[in-house]
Design a protein around this motif. Structure first.
Motif, mmCIF file in Angstrom:
data_model
loop_
_atom_site.group_PDB
_atom_site.id
_atom_site.type_symbol
_atom_site.label_atom_id
_atom_site.label_comp_id
_atom_site.label_asym_id
_atom_site.label_seq_id
_atom_site.Cartn_x
_atom_site.Cartn_y
_atom_site.Cartn_z
ATOM 1 N N PHE A 1 0.836 -1.194 0.000
ATOM 2 C CA PHE A 1 0.000 0.000 0.000
ATOM 3 C C PHE A 1 0.869 1.241 0.000
ATOM 4 O O PHE A 1 2.024 1.190 0.422
ATOM 5 C CB PHE A 1 -0.952 0.007 1.208
ATOM 6 N N PRO A 2 0.343 2.355 -0.518
ATOM 7 C CA PRO A 2 1.119 3.591 -0.489
ATOM 8 C C PRO A 2 1.360 4.031 0.961
ATOM 9 O O PRO A 2 0.465 3.978 1.790
ATOM 10 C CB PRO A 2 0.234 4.607 -1.210
ATOM 11 N N GLY A 3 2.572 4.419 1.247
ATOM 12 C CA GLY A 3 2.906 4.844 2.595
ATOM 13 C C GLY A 3 3.444 3.729 3.465
ATOM 14 O O GLY A 3 3.706 3.932 4.650
ATOM 15 N N LYS A 4 3.630 2.546 2.877
ATOM 16 C CA LYS A 4 4.138 1.413 3.658
ATOM 17 C C LYS A 4 5.546 1.701 4.183
ATOM 18 O O LYS A 4 5.833 1.439 5.351
ATOM 19 C CB LYS A 4 4.141 0.155 2.793
ATOM 20 N N SER A 5 6.399 2.278 3.347
ATOM 21 C CA SER A 5 7.753 2.592 3.798
ATOM 22 C C SER A 5 7.739 3.702 4.848
ATOM 23 O O SER A 5 8.542 3.681 5.787
ATOM 24 C CB SER A 5 8.643 2.972 2.627
ATOM 25 N N LEU A 6 6.807 4.648 4.729
ATOM 26 C CA LEU A 6 6.674 5.699 5.744
ATOM 27 C C LEU A 6 6.246 5.107 7.084
ATOM 28 O O LEU A 6 6.787 5.459 8.136
ATOM 29 C CB LEU A 6 5.679 6.767 5.292
ATOM 30 N N LEU B 1 8.334 5.236 10.535
ATOM 31 C CA LEU B 1 7.799 5.774 11.791
ATOM 32 C C LEU B 1 7.895 4.770 12.927
ATOM 33 O O LEU B 1 8.108 5.141 14.083
ATOM 34 C CB LEU B 1 6.356 6.220 11.591
ATOM 35 N N ILE B 2 7.747 3.491 12.593
ATOM 36 C CA ILE B 2 7.872 2.457 13.619
ATOM 37 C C ILE B 2 9.327 2.319 14.068
ATOM 38 O O ILE B 2 9.607 2.124 15.254
ATOM 39 C CB ILE B 2 7.303 1.117 13.104
ATOM 40 N N ASP B 3 10.263 2.415 13.129
ATOM 41 C CA ASP B 3 11.690 2.267 13.447
ATOM 42 C C ASP B 3 12.312 3.516 14.047
ATOM 43 O O ASP B 3 13.379 3.443 14.648
ATOM 44 C CB ASP B 3 12.473 1.890 12.188
ATOM 45 N N LEU B 4 11.689 4.654 13.886
ATOM 46 C CA LEU B 4 12.262 5.930 14.319
ATOM 47 C C LEU B 4 12.674 5.975 15.797
ATOM 48 O O LEU B 4 13.776 6.434 16.103
ATOM 49 C CB LEU B 4 11.294 7.068 13.991
ATOM 50 N N PRO B 5 11.880 5.492 16.734
ATOM 51 C CA PRO B 5 12.315 5.555 18.145
ATOM 52 C C PRO B 5 13.596 4.781 18.426
ATOM 53 O O PRO B 5 14.373 5.149 19.295
ATOM 54 C CB PRO B 5 11.144 4.942 18.918
ATOM 55 N N PHE B 6 13.853 3.727 17.670
ATOM 56 C CA PHE B 6 15.083 2.967 17.881
ATOM 57 C C PHE B 6 16.308 3.742 17.418
ATOM 58 O O PHE B 6 17.396 3.576 17.951
ATOM 59 C CB PHE B 6 15.011 1.619 17.153
ATOM 60 N N ALA B 7 16.150 4.583 16.415
ATOM 61 C CA ALA B 7 17.264 5.370 15.898
ATOM 62 C C ALA B 7 17.457 6.661 16.680
ATOM 63 O O ALA B 7 18.587 7.111 16.866
ATOM 64 C CB ALA B 7 17.037 5.682 14.429
#
Length: 85
Positions: free
Chosen positions: A47-52, A56-62
């Motif tokens: 779906f469009p926005g899947k990479s976004l 967003l899910i990975d952002l807190p780890f970084a």
């Protein structure tokens, strides 16, 4: 040990513990529902926005290590920017 137990029995401490437990009781089930739904959608569909969404899910780890390093280094600097060294 007695001082620790006495400080936990303070009204402010009991209020903070109650608020923490209430927050956990609300947030954890919501996090489970949304987390499972997001994981299912990411694994099952294109779906469009899947990479976004994945970003967003990975952002807190970084971001967390960066913020921790920044706050630690800012605590060890003087106001003029030099190290306390």
């Amino acid at each position: 040990m007695g001082y620790y137990l006495a400080s936990i029995r303070e009204p402010d401490a009991l209020s903070a513990i109650r608020l923490t437990l209430l927050t956990v009781a609300i947030v954890v089930p919501a996090n489970v529902v949304f987390g499972v739904a997001a994981a299912w959608a990411i694994a099952k569909f294109k779906f469009p926005g899947k990479s976004l969404l994945t970003t967003l899910i990975d952002l807190p780890f970084a971001v967390s290590p960066v913020i921790s390093a920044w706050s630690t280094s800012s605590c060890s600097e003087r106001r003029d920017g030099s190290d306390r060294g």
